[in-house]
Design an enzyme around this catalytic site. Sequence first.
Site, PDB file in Angstrom:
ATOM      1  N   GLU A 119      25.019  82.409 137.903  1.00 24.04           N
ATOM      2  CA  GLU A 119      26.168  81.248 137.554  1.00 24.04           C
ATOM      3  C   GLU A 119      25.799  80.967 135.756  1.00 24.04           C
ATOM      4  O   GLU A 119      26.614  80.641 135.352  1.00 24.04           O
ATOM      5  CB  GLU A 119      25.771  80.117 138.184  1.00 24.04           C
ATOM      6  CG  GLU A 119      26.755  79.017 137.994  1.00 24.04           C
ATOM      7  CD  GLU A 119      26.125  77.974 136.968  1.00 24.04           C
ATOM      8  OE1 GLU A 119      27.075  76.967 136.513  1.00 24.04           O
ATOM      9  OE2 GLU A 119      25.204  78.007 136.398  1.00 24.04           O
ATOM     10  N   ASP A 130      25.322  71.713 142.237  1.00 22.83           N
ATOM     11  CA  ASP A 130      24.623  72.604 141.133  1.00 22.83           C
ATOM     12  C   ASP A 130      23.400  71.902 140.980  1.00 22.83           C
ATOM     13  O   ASP A 130      22.589  71.839 141.533  1.00 22.83           O
ATOM     14  CB  ASP A 130      25.525  72.807 139.966  1.00 22.83           C
ATOM     15  CG  ASP A 130      25.066  73.765 138.878  1.00 22.83           C
ATOM     16  OD1 ASP A 130      23.849  73.864 138.958  1.00 22.83           O
ATOM     17  OD2 ASP A 130      25.711  74.377 138.064  1.00 22.83           O
TER      18      ASP A 130
HETATM   19 ZN   LIG Z   1      23.368  75.250 137.250  1.00 21.18          ZN
END
Ligand SMILES: [Zn+2]
Length: 693
Positions: free
Chosen positions: A386, A415
């Site tokens: 990511e 996240d």
């Molecule tokens: Zn991250």
Amino acid sequence: MAEAYYSKASTIFTSKPPPVFTFLLLLVLCILGFYTLHYPHPAPSLSNPEAALRYRQIFLSSATNGTLASYLRALTQHPHIAGTKASLDTVNYVLSKFMDLDLETRTANYTALLSYPVYSSLSAHFSNGTVVDIPLAELAESANVVRPYHAYSPSGSAHAKVVFVNHGTDKDYRALGKLGVNVSGCVVIARRGGLPRGVMVRKAETQGASAVLLYTEGDMFKKGFERGTVMSGVGDPLSPGWAGVDGGERLHSEDSEVLKRFPRIPSMPLSAEAAEFILGSLGGAQSPPGWPTGVGVGPGPTMLNFTYQGEKRVENIHNVFAVIRGLEEPDRYVLLGNHRDAWTYGAVDPNSGTAALLDIARRYALLMHLGWRPRRTIFLCSWDAEEFGMIGSTEWVEQNLVNLGSKAVAYLNVDCAVQGPGFFVGATPQLDNLLLEVTKKVKDPDSEGATVYEKWAASNAGTSIQRLSGVDSDFAPFVQHAGVPSVDIYYGRDFPVYHTAFDSYSWMTNYGDPLFQRHVAVAGIWGLLALHLADDSIIPFNYVSYANQLQAYKGVLSKLDGSVSLYPLTRSIQELDSAAKEAEDEAKILRQQETTGDSVVLKKRALNDRLMLAERGFLDADGLQGRQWFKHLIYGPPSDYESKLVFFPGVADAISRSSRMSRKERQAAIEHEIWRAARAIERAAKALRGDLS
Ligand SMILES: [Zn+2]
């Protein structure tokens, strides 16, 4: 509550029964096994709202902060940047945790062009003749941590005078221009805040700078370097728009399509300490209003000698999944996702989220032992790469586009799950109501006796929900490319050790979440959202919120430019609003009907399909002009990051593009984009109504 459940279970299995009992027990198990295999199961009572409620209560009460802490500790033992052996260890860790719970697992592997540093150096040459080597790492903490760098920065050197450009925005360069300062040929230093990293570098490149150094201000961790990507767009640069599978088509790394995604001048992160040291020596004009005070902006007299050497390599990346098959609608998907790769130890970013994901897996497995099966299929997704540009999730979305487009109910992203205090959330608007309801059920981690909702509502911003126009986490491909309703949740924001070697387990236990209660809250909200989306007989989407949000956007547009007609929006938003209200009425009636007869089942399924597909209406096959990968016409990044609009990216682009046009051309360009947005809203309304015209 949860601990009581576990200690009870363990006493049953740890005390040794006498042999006769063992025989009898086996006999009973065999008989039970036969019945289980050969007789129809009583349908697990999903259609029974009371049973579903009971499972949700057990889910919430089975949280244990100790378990969350142990997952985070294991995940953050070593730095684990994507494409490395340490990263592969985290793949195996997550996979083994899923397997230990007897969950169905799978991995999806891709190859992607990643970028790593080879060498870097920086020295400052002061006007009095002294030369100081600037350290380019966090020292003690960074033994195994990758040296500070910007992924996809080209290699290069510069020996030139320094200019300070504040945040590096167009406005900042204009302010410098007024002072007679030209950055051409200079090394630019800028502080983060406002623009994405890559955009800051590109703006400096446009101004003619020879290299860029970016630092992040902070009081506590001035020695930290903020690593990060400077690539534009999302996904593997060698497979733009399609999945980078092994043996599949791949562009050459020198292809112009690939190169256009990287800046052309080198850049590196700098610690706040080093930046202040250098900036303190600059002469020239004093900084303009709004900039740090008492600083000269240069150029010089201090010169910097800068070298960065990096390499781009094609590496394997791995997404890991646990799958819980839906019993009644196995072909409808509710996805929970979090990335696993980290620039350093990743205690906040992203593994506070991974710990929450693993704890949700543990608690779902517990519910399954008690007889629960979701109505719809749940995917727990652990993404790779990511940090380089949402690569793992983007490749997977590109590979599964048709199935996601026709079968994905929602994508729930986490996240940097725990950064500090305070609940924050972004979502597509049909999920607003569900978010309010779910946060009313979860205990606030920081105040006794209150719910997350109560504390959130009492905060300065109230229960404000952000929208998902940014491209800073894995929701981007789901919303902006596939049109899947999405959520992004986190506790705390702007944590000071972001992408530095200090983002470690000890930072989390000292500052971020010493008791892991915020982890408990995130896992609770996240897991509960998914339980509703997977189990509720009618998908809990409310498009009246969407229509209201669009109405507010129209209000903003009307203030921006009075000469442009907003009539197409007025009409399409009205259509969406009335379709949304009809869907609400229909849902109310269907919710009260027991799902027994086939006709009710089919009616519910038909309404659910319309609720699920309405978001896809906002997609446009042609995408945004010049950035066709971005298909969503309501949410997406504007190409000009200084645009005032955080919605209708096509309209935002038209406004910024049109500054050089005649009045007439400008109006036509903007109105065309307004028509496109209006047609998208109309498509969503038609999808929600479901009938052909
Ligand atoms: Zn991250």
